[in-house]
Design an enzyme around this catalytic site. Structure first.
Site, PDB file in Angstrom:
ATOM      1  N   HIS A   1       0.841  -1.192   0.066  1.00 17.15           N
ATOM      2  CA  HIS A   1      -0.042  -0.003  -0.097  1.00 17.15           C
ATOM      3  C   HIS A   1       0.946   1.166  -0.234  1.00 17.15           C
ATOM      4  O   HIS A   1       0.719   2.126  -0.686  1.00 17.15           O
ATOM      5  CB  HIS A   1      -0.698   0.184   1.192  1.00 17.15           C
ATOM      6  CG  HIS A   1      -1.976  -0.935   1.446  1.00 17.15           C
ATOM      7  ND1 HIS A   1      -1.530  -1.883   2.357  1.00 17.15           N
ATOM      8  CD2 HIS A   1      -2.666  -1.396   0.727  1.00 17.15           C
ATOM      9  CE1 HIS A   1      -2.805  -2.765   2.317  1.00 17.15           C
ATOM     10  NE2 HIS A   1      -3.508  -2.618   1.461  1.00 17.15           N
TER      11      HIS A   1
ATOM     12  N   VAL B   1       4.517  -5.606  -4.543  1.00 14.15           N
ATOM     13  CA  VAL B   1       5.659  -5.688  -3.622  1.00 14.15           C
ATOM     14  C   VAL B   1       5.681  -6.722  -2.854  1.00 14.15           C
ATOM     15  O   VAL B   1       4.644  -7.610  -2.343  1.00 14.15           O
ATOM     16  CB  VAL B   1       5.460  -4.614  -2.644  1.00 14.15           C
ATOM     17  CG1 VAL B   1       6.739  -4.399  -1.442  1.00 14.15           C
ATOM     18  CG2 VAL B   1       5.340  -3.133  -3.349  1.00 14.15           C
TER      19      VAL B   1
ATOM     20  N   ARG C   1      -4.078 -10.053   4.287  1.00 15.70           N
ATOM     21  CA  ARG C   1      -4.560 -11.265   4.734  1.00 15.70           C
ATOM     22  C   ARG C   1      -3.523 -12.149   5.073  1.00 15.70           C
ATOM     23  O   ARG C   1      -3.892 -13.188   5.781  1.00 15.70           O
ATOM     24  CB  ARG C   1      -5.517 -12.017   3.639  1.00 15.70           C
ATOM     25  CG  ARG C   1      -6.922 -11.462   3.448  1.00 15.70           C
ATOM     26  CD  ARG C   1      -7.674 -12.387   2.625  1.00 15.70           C
ATOM     27  NE  ARG C   1      -9.042 -11.617   2.582  1.00 15.70           N
ATOM     28  CZ  ARG C   1      -9.704 -10.929   1.383  1.00 15.70           C
ATOM     29  NH1 ARG C   1      -8.789 -10.476   0.478  1.00 15.70           N
ATOM     30  NH2 ARG C   1     -10.982 -10.326   1.734  1.00 15.70           N
TER      31      ARG C   1
END
Ligand code: AMP
Length: 281
Positions: A34, A173, A184
């Site tokens: 992210h 990544v 998760r």
């Protein structure tokens, strides 16, 4: 960094901005994958916006919406460390007020893969991303190639509904050992963690075989399945080799890796559903 909840407050902030807006939507429990999107959004635009919203409509009835990992305080610190200007954290009531009745569905690229395994998933994704786009009105929107089919859905929707946004796909990544970063992964036990590595291992094998022009698509799939199923490491949902733009499964001989292709895997390690993919050649 400004933190806002209410969409009308966000609109007021953004309407005063004359430059470019970079946007990265997420469901939180943030990791380096992210944060790579956030840094690009911040570096390539005069204003950057991140959203964190665990979107209930993209989870099926037996999926992990209630259990999805959440860490608001950690997420705020991580987002700020990337130089993001505005963090938007709407509630379910903000996004789906009483009476909400509109759904965006994208056909074609959703026919196979996760679209087949998770029937409501991509309608939920397309609907929420359309809503997020309409509030933020970004110049550029950043999505991970980790969710390859999702990226195809967003590109299709962006073109078909004339959003006019520059949709940017960011490479996956990975952890040092190859596991694709995912919120998760937090579900994996110590014993399951090495089993999860079989996904990236199978994709590396596919890349090698594809480059060498080995056999047929179904030979490559079989070799990938062997890796995933050894010692019952992964309960396979699907393994496919597809055309990267249509996501239609390919078939036949490989032609020395000259055909553009993407290998995609979904499978369960214990109760955790993981996905990963690699562009071949
Ligand atoms: P999520 O919070 O899982 O909905 O993901 C939000 C965005 O981050 C999506 O565009 C994902 O594709 C992207 N993303 C998730 N994991 C990775 C990763 N390992 N590398 C790059 N992007 C990622």
């Amino acid at each position: 960094m400004r933190i806002v909840q209410d969409p009308s407050e966000l609109r007021a902030i953004l309407s005063a901005h004359a430059g470019t807006i970079g946007f990265a939507p997420t469901m939180g429990y943030l990791h380096e994958g992210h944060m790579t999107l956030f840094r690009r959004a911040a570096a390539e635009n005069t204003l950057s916006v991140v959203s964190i919203f665990v979107n209930p409509t993209q989870f099926g009835p037996n999926e992990d919406f209630a259990a999805y990992p959440r860490d608001a305080a950690g997420d705020i610190a991580r987002t700020e460390s990337c130089g993001v200007d505005v963090l938007w954290m709407p509630t379910v009531e903000h996004m789906y007020p009483t009476g909400h009745a509109t759904t965006v569905t994208v056909s074609g690229v959703t026919k196979h893969l996760c679209g087949a395994s998770r029937p409501v998933h991509f309608a939920g994704v397309a609907t929420v991303v359309a809503k997020l786009f309409n509030v933020v009105r970004p110049t550029r929107a950043y999505f991970g190639q980790k969710d390859f089919q999702q990226l195809a859905v967003i590109r299709r929707m962006n073109a078909d509904l004339d959003f006019g946004i520059e949709v940017i796909g960011v490479p996956t990544v990975r952890e040092a050992d190859g596991l694709a970063m995912s919120s998760r992964n937090a579900y994996l036990s110590l014993a399951e963690r090495p089993r999860a590595l079989k996904l990236s291992e199978a994709l590396r094998l596919a890349g090698g075989l594809w480059g060498a022009g080995f056999g047929t698509v179904s030979d490559v799939r079989d070799r990938m399945l062997d890796v995933l199923r050894a010692d019952d490491a992964v309960r396979v949902d699907y393994v496919e080799i597809c055309d990267p733009s249509t996501l239609e499964p390919l078939d036949g001989a490989l032609g020395s890796g000259s055909v553009p292709a993407v290998a995609l895997i979904a499978g369960f390690v214990g109760r955790t559903r993981l996905i990963d993919n690699a562009v071949l050649g």
